[in-house]
Design a protein around this motif. Sequence first.
Motif, short mmCIF file in Angstrom:
data_model
loop_
_atom_site.label_atom_id
_atom_site.label_comp_id
_atom_site.label_asym_id
_atom_site.label_seq_id
_atom_site.Cartn_x
_atom_site.Cartn_y
_atom_site.Cartn_z
N TYR A 190 103.71 174.45 22.89
CA TYR A 190 102.97 175.07 22.01
C TYR A 190 102.53 176.40 22.42
CZ TYR A 190 99.44 176.21 18.42
OH TYR A 190 98.71 176.99 17.45
N ALA A 191 101.73 176.52 23.55
CA ALA A 191 101.23 177.72 24.09
C ALA A 191 102.39 178.85 24.32
CB ALA A 191 100.56 177.39 25.36
N ARG A 192 103.58 178.19 24.82
CA ARG A 192 104.88 179.40 24.87
C ARG A 192 105.16 179.62 23.69
NH1 ARG A 192 109.07 177.22 28.84
NH2 ARG A 192 109.58 179.49 28.68
N GLY A 193 104.73 179.37 22.54
CA GLY A 193 105.34 179.52 21.00
C GLY A 193 106.49 178.71 20.79
N LEU A 194 106.74 177.81 21.58
CA LEU A 194 107.81 176.77 21.16
C LEU A 194 107.38 175.63 20.33
CD1 LEU A 194 109.46 176.93 24.70
CD2 LEU A 194 110.18 178.22 22.80
N ARG A 195 106.72 175.96 19.28
CA ARG A 195 106.34 174.84 18.26
C ARG A 195 107.27 173.72 17.86
NH1 ARG A 195 105.07 175.42 12.36
NH2 ARG A 195 103.32 173.74 11.93
N THR A 196 108.62 174.02 17.59
CA THR A 196 109.63 173.09 17.18
C THR A 196 109.85 172.47 18.58
OG1 THR A 196 110.56 174.58 15.62
CG2 THR A 196 111.71 172.82 16.36
N ASP A 197 109.96 172.69 19.65
CA ASP A 197 110.39 172.11 20.79
C ASP A 197 109.14 171.04 21.22
OD1 ASP A 197 112.62 173.34 21.24
OD2 ASP A 197 111.72 174.75 22.89
N THR A 239 97.55 165.23 18.85
CA THR A 239 98.20 166.52 19.34
C THR A 239 99.09 166.94 18.27
OG1 THR A 239 97.90 165.78 21.57
CG2 THR A 239 99.65 167.43 21.43
N ARG A 240 100.13 166.04 17.99
CA ARG A 240 100.90 166.58 16.82
C ARG A 240 100.31 166.94 15.88
NH1 ARG A 240 103.07 163.98 12.28
NH2 ARG A 240 105.29 164.56 11.76
N ALA A 241 99.30 166.46 15.41
CA ALA A 241 98.81 166.97 13.99
C ALA A 241 98.07 168.67 14.64
CB ALA A 241 97.40 166.19 13.71
N ALA A 242 97.60 168.56 15.71
CA ALA A 242 97.11 170.16 15.82
C ALA A 242 98.12 171.12 15.99
CB ALA A 242 96.42 169.93 17.32
N VAL A 243 99.51 170.53 16.51
CA VAL A 243 100.46 171.43 16.70
C VAL A 243 101.05 171.89 15.32
CG1 VAL A 243 102.71 171.71 17.29
CG2 VAL A 243 101.15 170.65 18.85
N ARG A 289 92.00 175.40 18.90
CA ARG A 289 90.83 174.85 19.47
C ARG A 289 91.20 173.53 19.74
NH1 ARG A 289 85.69 176.32 19.52
NH2 ARG A 289 86.11 178.12 18.04
N SER A 290 91.75 172.58 18.96
CA SER A 290 92.04 171.29 19.27
C SER A 290 92.90 171.04 20.48
CB SER A 290 92.54 170.36 18.00
OG SER A 290 91.39 170.53 17.10
N LEU A 291 93.75 172.02 20.64
CA LEU A 291 94.87 172.15 21.74
C LEU A 291 94.21 172.88 23.13
CD1 LEU A 291 97.69 173.08 19.69
CD2 LEU A 291 97.60 171.04 20.57
N GLY A 292 92.97 173.38 23.14
CA GLY A 292 92.41 173.77 24.17
C GLY A 292 92.53 174.91 24.57
N PHE A 293 93.02 175.78 23.34
CA PHE A 293 93.40 177.16 23.62
C PHE A 293 92.48 178.22 23.06
CE2 PHE A 293 97.62 175.22 23.94
CZ PHE A 293 97.66 174.91 25.26
#
Length: 284
Positions: free
Chosen positions: A235-242, A269-273, A279-283
């Motif tokens: 997710y942090a790399r912008g790869l939300r689908t992955d 984690t899935r819901a946050a993505v 914020r929930s993902l720690g970023f």
Amino acid sequence: MYAFDHGIVTTARATAEPPPPPPRPSVARLRFSVLGPLRAWRGTAALDLGPVRQQALLAALLLRPDVVVTDHGLLDDVWGLEPPGTGTGVLPTYVLRLRSCLRAAHETSKESVIRRGRAGYLFASNGVRTDLTRLRELDLEAKAAADTGDLTTAAERCADAIGLFQGEPLAGLPGPFAEGERLRLREYRLSLAQRKADAQLRLGRYASAADELSTVLAAHPHREPVAALLMRALYARGLRTDALAVYQRVHDRLRCDFAVEPGAELIRTRAAVLAGDDRSLGFA
């Protein structure tokens, strides 16, 4: 006589000093590796530890240093539900062979590092070094660094600790004790990998974390905390689908293999993505 009385000459007894004792030969340190096949060295010389049952007996003592393990306990540790016909009578033979290969050339003790107690045997750890000792030292250093906010050092020490593993711990050794230690050390390695990845994510090293976590998850496809970390890295790399695909793969494996749903952490984690909740993902 005059010369003797006036000290001009002396007797050999009066002047001779006893020769100094010969220097004691130094005993090279005994070292063991258990984070892979069981191996031992005396100094730089590799030792032959004998057949795998004998090695399993050594491991059952070595990994409980300075603790007396009873004869029947060792029998259960090494042979489990299929003890030898001779029962505990097989132990002295194995111990004798181990003492022989572990004893230093100039060592006077017949017992070497394996001592006999009233009810069993113990491994005397004084002066002995194992890679497991170093693993624990690096683990403590990593935790101390993380506690002070030094995430770079924490990640490095975790990496150093992981690097001590040389394949499967106690590879090839039979018996319930060796199998239990393999499972414990496998979990230890996974815990280190997770802590390293967490530090990398907090340092912004998303690509490195994602690559390493992908490898770990491929080897342990049911490991939900690893999957959650990998989803965060992607997710942090912008790869939300992955990231969402990782959830789906783990979900399907859990349903297929164990007929269970993912746990709360992976679901959060899935819901946050899906919500893009940094914020929930720690970023945030």
